[in-house]
Design a protein around this motif. Structure first.
Motif, short mmCIF file in Angstrom:
data_model
loop_
_atom_site.label_atom_id
_atom_site.label_comp_id
_atom_site.label_asym_id
_atom_site.label_seq_id
_atom_site.Cartn_x
_atom_site.Cartn_y
_atom_site.Cartn_z
N TYR A 95 0.83 -1.19 0.00
CA TYR A 95 0.00 0.00 0.00
C TYR A 95 0.88 1.25 0.00
CZ TYR A 95 -3.56 -3.24 1.77
OH TYR A 95 -4.43 -4.29 1.93
N CYS A 96 0.41 2.29 -0.66
CA CYS A 96 1.03 3.58 -0.50
C CYS A 96 0.08 4.47 0.30
CB CYS A 96 1.39 4.22 -1.84
SG CYS A 96 0.03 4.53 -2.97
N ALA A 97 0.66 5.42 1.00
CA ALA A 97 -0.12 6.29 1.86
C ALA A 97 0.55 7.66 1.93
CB ALA A 97 -0.24 5.68 3.26
N ALA A 98 -0.21 8.65 2.38
CA ALA A 98 0.30 10.01 2.42
C ALA A 98 -0.13 10.70 3.69
CB ALA A 98 -0.21 10.79 1.20
N PHE A 99 0.74 11.62 4.16
CA PHE A 99 0.32 12.50 5.24
C PHE A 99 1.12 13.80 5.18
CE2 PHE A 99 2.61 13.36 9.23
CZ PHE A 99 3.82 12.71 9.02
N ALA A 100 0.50 14.86 5.71
CA ALA A 100 1.05 16.22 5.58
C ALA A 100 2.03 16.50 6.70
CB ALA A 100 -0.07 17.24 5.57
N GLY A 101 3.13 15.81 6.72
CA GLY A 101 4.17 16.01 7.72
C GLY A 101 5.33 15.12 7.33
N TRP A 102 6.22 14.89 8.28
CA TRP A 102 7.33 13.99 7.98
C TRP A 102 7.46 12.97 9.09
CZ3 TRP A 102 9.83 10.87 5.48
CH2 TRP A 102 11.13 10.44 5.78
N GLY A 103 7.50 11.74 8.67
CA GLY A 103 7.65 10.64 9.60
C GLY A 103 7.23 9.36 8.94
N CYS A 104 7.58 8.25 9.54
CA CYS A 104 7.29 6.96 8.95
C CYS A 104 6.30 6.09 9.71
CB CYS A 104 8.60 6.20 8.75
SG CYS A 104 9.74 7.04 7.63
N PRO A 105 6.04 6.33 10.98
CA PRO A 105 5.10 5.45 11.68
C PRO A 105 3.75 5.39 10.99
CG PRO A 105 6.29 6.81 13.24
CD PRO A 105 6.64 7.31 11.88
N ILE A 106 3.23 4.18 10.90
CA ILE A 106 2.01 3.93 10.14
C ILE A 106 0.84 4.76 10.63
CG2 ILE A 106 1.35 1.95 11.57
CD1 ILE A 106 0.42 0.59 8.94
N GLY A 107 0.79 5.03 11.92
CA GLY A 107 -0.33 5.77 12.49
C GLY A 107 -0.42 7.22 12.05
N LEU A 108 0.65 7.72 11.45
CA LEU A 108 0.65 9.12 10.99
C LEU A 108 -0.10 9.29 9.68
CD1 LEU A 108 4.38 10.06 11.68
CD2 LEU A 108 2.37 10.70 13.04
N TYR A 109 -0.25 8.24 8.93
CA TYR A 109 -0.72 8.35 7.55
C TYR A 109 -2.24 8.39 7.45
CZ TYR A 109 3.98 8.21 5.89
OH TYR A 109 5.28 8.56 5.64
N ASP A 110 -2.71 9.46 6.74
CA ASP A 110 -4.15 9.72 6.65
C ASP A 110 -4.79 9.09 5.42
OD1 ASP A 110 -4.09 11.70 8.81
OD2 ASP A 110 -2.98 12.94 7.38
N TYR A 111 -4.09 9.19 4.31
CA TYR A 111 -4.67 8.78 3.04
C TYR A 111 -4.00 7.50 2.57
CZ TYR A 111 -6.21 13.67 3.06
OH TYR A 111 -6.77 14.87 3.39
N TRP A 112 -4.84 6.58 2.12
CA TRP A 112 -4.35 5.26 1.72
C TRP A 112 -4.86 4.87 0.35
CZ3 TRP A 112 -1.09 2.10 4.58
CH2 TRP A 112 -0.75 2.56 5.85
N GLY A 113 -4.00 4.19 -0.40
CA GLY A 113 -4.42 3.59 -1.66
C GLY A 113 -4.98 2.21 -1.41
N GLN A 114 -5.38 1.54 -2.50
CA GLN A 114 -6.09 0.27 -2.37
C GLN A 114 -5.17 -0.93 -2.28
OE1 GLN A 114 -5.19 1.52 -5.12
NE2 GLN A 114 -4.77 -0.15 -6.53
N GLY A 115 -3.90 -0.79 -2.57
CA GLY A 115 -2.96 -1.90 -2.47
C GLY A 115 -2.75 -2.63 -3.77
N THR A 116 -1.56 -3.20 -3.90
CA THR A 116 -1.23 -4.02 -5.07
C THR A 116 -0.50 -5.26 -4.56
OG1 THR A 116 -0.16 -3.99 -7.26
CG2 THR A 116 0.96 -2.77 -5.51
N GLN A 117 -0.87 -6.40 -5.11
CA GLN A 117 -0.35 -7.68 -4.64
C GLN A 117 1.03 -7.96 -5.23
OE1 GLN A 117 -1.79 -10.17 -2.47
NE2 GLN A 117 0.28 -11.00 -2.62
N VAL A 118 1.95 -8.31 -4.38
CA VAL A 118 3.28 -8.76 -4.80
C VAL A 118 3.45 -10.19 -4.29
CG1 VAL A 118 5.76 -8.46 -4.52
CG2 VAL A 118 4.29 -6.46 -4.83
N THR A 119 3.72 -11.09 -5.21
CA THR A 119 3.94 -12.48 -4.86
C THR A 119 5.30 -12.92 -5.39
OG1 THR A 119 1.57 -12.92 -4.96
CG2 THR A 119 3.04 -14.83 -4.98
N VAL A 120 6.13 -13.42 -4.50
CA VAL A 120 7.46 -13.86 -4.88
C VAL A 120 7.57 -15.36 -4.65
CG1 VAL A 120 9.94 -13.52 -4.58
CG2 VAL A 120 8.36 -11.62 -4.14
N SER A 121 7.80 -16.09 -5.72
CA SER A 121 7.91 -17.54 -5.63
C SER A 121 9.37 -17.94 -5.44
CB SER A 121 7.33 -18.20 -6.86
OG SER A 121 8.08 -17.83 -8.00
N SER A 122 9.57 -19.06 -4.76
CA SER A 122 10.94 -19.52 -4.50
C SER A 122 11.45 -20.41 -5.62
CB SER A 122 10.99 -20.27 -3.18
OG SER A 122 10.08 -21.34 -3.21
#
Length: 122
Positions: A95-122
């Motif tokens: 997922y990508c997300a955005a917030f109007a400040g600087w920081g990385c903790p997940i709780g800071l982020y207000d706006y979220w996208g819908q997500g994209t699946q990444v699958t890595v096979s061995s």
């Protein structure tokens, strides 16, 4: 309306690369930090990497350091996550997300996208 559209996921083999994109609209992209997060089945969502709005300062989780690179193009209102040397444990919805400040903790982020699946096979 605020929108974040994540794309670029897919199924790859271990050691391969993917580049995720996050297209933004509906807010002043230049003024927002962008973060990439991921959630694997049965696990909590976790931070991967984040980049500031201004000088492009960035941070990455230990699991991403040396393999993933976050970047942004303010003119195109798009952020990217270049993922190299992918491992099966990188399999998750990203997922990508955005917030109007600087920081990385997940709780800071207000706006979220819908997500994209990444699958890595061995």
């Amino acid at each position: 309306d605020v929108q974040l559209q994540a794309s670029g996921g897919g199924l790859v083999q271990a050691g391969e690369s993917l580049r995720l994109s996050c297209a933004a609209s509906g807010f002043s992209f230049d003024d927002y930090s962008i973060g990439w997060f991921r959630q694997a089945p049965g696990k909590e969502r976790e931070g991967v990497s984040c980049i500031s709005s201004g000088d492009g300062d960035s941070r990455s989780a230990e699991s991403a350091k040396g393999r993933f690179t976050i970047s942004r193009n303010n003119a195109e209102k798009t952020a990217y996550l270049q993922m190299n040397s992918l491992k099966p444990e990188d399999t998750a919805v990203y997922y990508c997300a955005a917030f109007a400040g600087w920081g990385c903790p997940i709780g800071l982020y207000d706006y979220w996208g819908q997500g994209t699946q990444v699958t890595v096979s061995s």
